[in-house]
Design an enzyme around this catalytic site. Structure first.
Site, mmCIF file in Angstrom:
data_model
loop_
_atom_site.group_PDB
_atom_site.id
_atom_site.type_symbol
_atom_site.label_atom_id
_atom_site.label_comp_id
_atom_site.label_asym_id
_atom_site.label_seq_id
_atom_site.Cartn_x
_atom_site.Cartn_y
_atom_site.Cartn_z
ATOM 1 N NE ARG A 116 -18.933 -24.333 32.288
ATOM 2 C CZ ARG A 116 -18.245 -23.500 31.528
ATOM 3 N NH1 ARG A 116 -18.872 -22.570 30.828
ATOM 4 N NH2 ARG A 116 -16.920 -23.574 31.474
ATOM 5 C CB THR A 403 -19.145 -14.747 29.071
ATOM 6 O OG1 THR A 403 -17.987 -14.032 29.484
ATOM 7 C CG2 THR A 403 -18.931 -16.188 29.372
ATOM 8 C CB THR A 421 -20.600 -18.287 28.103
ATOM 9 O OG1 THR A 421 -19.483 -18.435 27.242
ATOM 10 C CG2 THR A 421 -20.843 -19.603 28.813
ATOM 11 C CG ASP A 444 -14.386 -22.964 29.153
ATOM 12 O OD1 ASP A 444 -13.548 -22.386 28.436
ATOM 13 O OD2 ASP A 444 -15.352 -22.370 29.666
ATOM 14 C CB SER A 469 -13.223 -17.761 35.036
ATOM 15 O OG SER A 469 -12.098 -18.596 35.006
ATOM 16 N N GLY A 490 -15.481 -12.263 29.929
ATOM 17 C CA GLY A 490 -14.053 -12.089 29.794
ATOM 18 C C GLY A 490 -13.204 -13.302 30.083
#
Length: 585
Positions: A116, A403, A421, A444, A469, A490
């Site tokens: 991430r 993503t 993503t 985010d 998510s 999504g």
């Protein structure tokens, strides 16, 4: 005819793809924007293979993965090839300017890797507040350098390859280098998204690459070549991820982020050099005879999916057909999961996330007991899970967007589920001179820093990873053998997309293509959301009779699922996007 054209034509002939859609409906103006705009459906047939399989978001990316698997590569080898090709052919969704979560099964152990993006060292909680102290408008925050986090994808791919790769690093990068130099044709989906995009052409590098001299998106079938990206990949192939996080490419990233004229960011060379991939404990839980595993915090994905499935486990979902009764339970379970997600989940380096309590079977049974079979609960409240440290946070919904996802099984039964993503479609709308788009992942984070007088767990902080998510998922059967590999893009809808697909596969015993194509439904602890333009519209009245506030919205999932059967591998690729599931026999 080019090799790419031959591939597309063969996929049409084999029934994987129908004729490309010609209508590109615009986003409904009455709802929040979808992660990526819908670009029509592409009818598909199920994929089958006996040795290995790749389900990915573009035929050229899937073909690159199949090529690597055919050469004896591992699932991780194929994932590297798929991701780097996706950077070219699906640039709006993912790429080396972004981040990813990877879940791996090697026949014995489940491993999860966190690639991430992180907030730069200079980031402050007030990053997305305007001069009046109120949260900025979303696209005012997104477009430019302010929203760019330190990318993690390249280091994630290298970390996984060093541990599970079988083929040489240079070999798994080669398909993307070849495609960058030889060129590929713009797909109908990419053209459709460029047609609807408002901000990208304001970036001079992106405008020169994606648009013609008149400022119009380059047409379907136009050959795109990206020699700058090929150069970047050759450097990474030679020097590893250090070629991305230091040197010329890193300097280009920093210059692009900090040099934006109106909305500069603050990523530094030190931020890039110090980026680390983290191995985290998988979040696993039971569902009937199955074991479902995925990514833990900073992703809320698997916690929420497990919470939803645990509520559904109290019902005989197999006896319910897709329809309003099933939607009632899925939506009510979603309300409970999203209520907990909003309060408890953030980067575990900054917040004590009670993962054990949130997935505790006893706690989840108590949450399931809150569901009334005959009436919607409306807005759910967060629960009080066990095994948590005492703290007070303010709840926050947060905004999450786009993503891509890939599901891969190799011939040795190893599996990768990877969701990847750059956040919103086309990310921060910044393209480096090194040939790739940059993420807007920092949006985010919650824009507000305080809620009801309490600090928000998912607020911006230096070095922090924003809540996600993304829910890359691997399912094991009752014998602890690989059963399914599932995931979807999504934004925050990912959680409901994955839960729907799991119900389709595990309860309704649908093949993965049919399960992926089911109407998308659920609730994010607001209205009950039904996918517009599908049979779900017909369920609205029955749900309203149970007290649901129902909204019909675009739900542009990109589900890619593979199921292991006695006869081999069966795969599905969401008809809402252009992906395929293909393998080797």
């Amino acid at each position: 005819m080019t090799a790419q054209a031959t591939l597309w034509r063969s996929l049409v002939g084999l029934g994987f793809l129908a004729a490309a859609p010609t209508l590109w409906p615009a986003l409904a103006q009455s709802v929040a924007p979808a992660p990526e705009a819908p670009t029509g459906r592409v009818a598909k047939s199920i994929g089958t293979a006996t040795k290995d399989m790749v389900a990915a978001a573009n035929p050229l990316a899937a073909q690159a993965g199949r090529e690597i698997l055919a050469a004896g590569g591992s699932a991780v080898d194929a994932a590297v090839a798929v991701q780097l090709v996706l950077n070219l052919v699906e640039p709006q969704s993912s790429g080396i300017g972004g981040g990813a979560f990877m879940v791996l099964w090697d026949g014995k152990d489940m491993t999860t890797l966190d690639g991430r993006e992180t907030a730069p060292a200079a980031a402050k909680p007030e990053r997305f507040l305007g001069p009046d102290g109120k949260p900025m408008k979303f696209y005012d925050a997104v477009v430019g350098g302010r929203s760019v986090g330190v990318p993690g994808t390249v280091r994630l791919l290298e970390t996984a390859h060093k541990r599970w790769g079988k083929l040489p690093w240079k070999q798994v990068i080669e398909p993307a280098i070849r495609l960058s130099e030889e060129g590929f044709t713009i797909s109908p989906r990419l053209n459709g998204l460029l047609t609807q995009e408002k901000y990208l052409q304001n970036d001079p590098v992106a405008r020169a690459y994606f648009y013609d001299a008149e400022g119009k998106p380059k047409a379907v079938g136009t050959v795109l070549r990206n020699p700058a990206f090929a150069k970047t990949l050759r450097s990474i192939a030679e020097k590893g991820s250090d070629a991305f996080y230091t040197g010329e490419v890193a300097e280009d990233i920093v210059a692009t982020v900090t040099g934006h004229a109106t909305n500069p960011g603050d990523v530094t060379l030190d931020d890039l050099k110090s980026y680390k991939v983290l191995e985290r404990d998988a979040v696993c839980g039971s569902y009937r005879v199955y074991k479902i595993c995925g990514m833990g915090p900073p992703s809320s994905g698997q916690i929420a999916v497990q919470q939803i499935m645990s509520v559904l486990e109290t019902r005989d979902m197999a006896s319910l057909k897709p329809g309003p009764e099933a939607v009632h339970w899925i939506a009510e379970a979603g309300r409970l999961a999203f209520a907990d997600r909003g309060l408890y989940v953030a980067d575990p380096a900054f917040v004590s996330v009670p993962v054990k309590g949130l997935t505790d079977p006893g706690y989840l049974k108590s949450r399931a007991a809150l569901v009334n079979p005959d009436k919607s609960m409306g807005k759910a409240k967060p629960g009080d899970p066990p095994f948590q440290k005492t703290f007070l946070w303010g709840a926050s919904d947060g905004i999450e967007f786009g993503t891509s996802h890939m599901s891969i099984v190799d011939r040795n039964g190893n599996a990768v589920s990877m969701t990847t993503t750059i956040e919103d479609g086309f990310g921060a709308r910044l393209m480096t001179k090194s040939g790739f788009l940059l993420n807007n992942e920092l949006t985010d984070f919650s824009f507000a820093t305080v809620e009801d007088g309490k600090p928000v767990a998912n607020r911006v902080e230096a070095g922090k990873r924003p809540r996600s998510s993304m829910a890359p998922t691997i399912v094991l059967d009752s014998n602890n053998k690989l059963y399914a590999v599932v995931g979807s893009p999504g934004g925050s809808l990912i959680i409901n997309y994955v839960a729907k697909t799991l119900v389709g596969l595990l309860d309704w015993k649908l093949d993965p293509q049919v399960a992926a194509d089911l109407p998308n439904v659920g609730s994010r602890n607001g209205p009950t959301e039904l996918e517009a333009g599908t049979e779900a519209e017909g369920w609205k009245a029955a749900l309203e009779a149970k007290g649901h506030e129902v909204k019909l919205i675009d739900q542009n999932s990109g589900i890619h699922a593979i199921v292991v059967t006695p006869a081999g591998l069966v795969g599905g690729a969401d008809s809402r996007r252009e992906g395929v599931a293909i393998g080797n026999n």
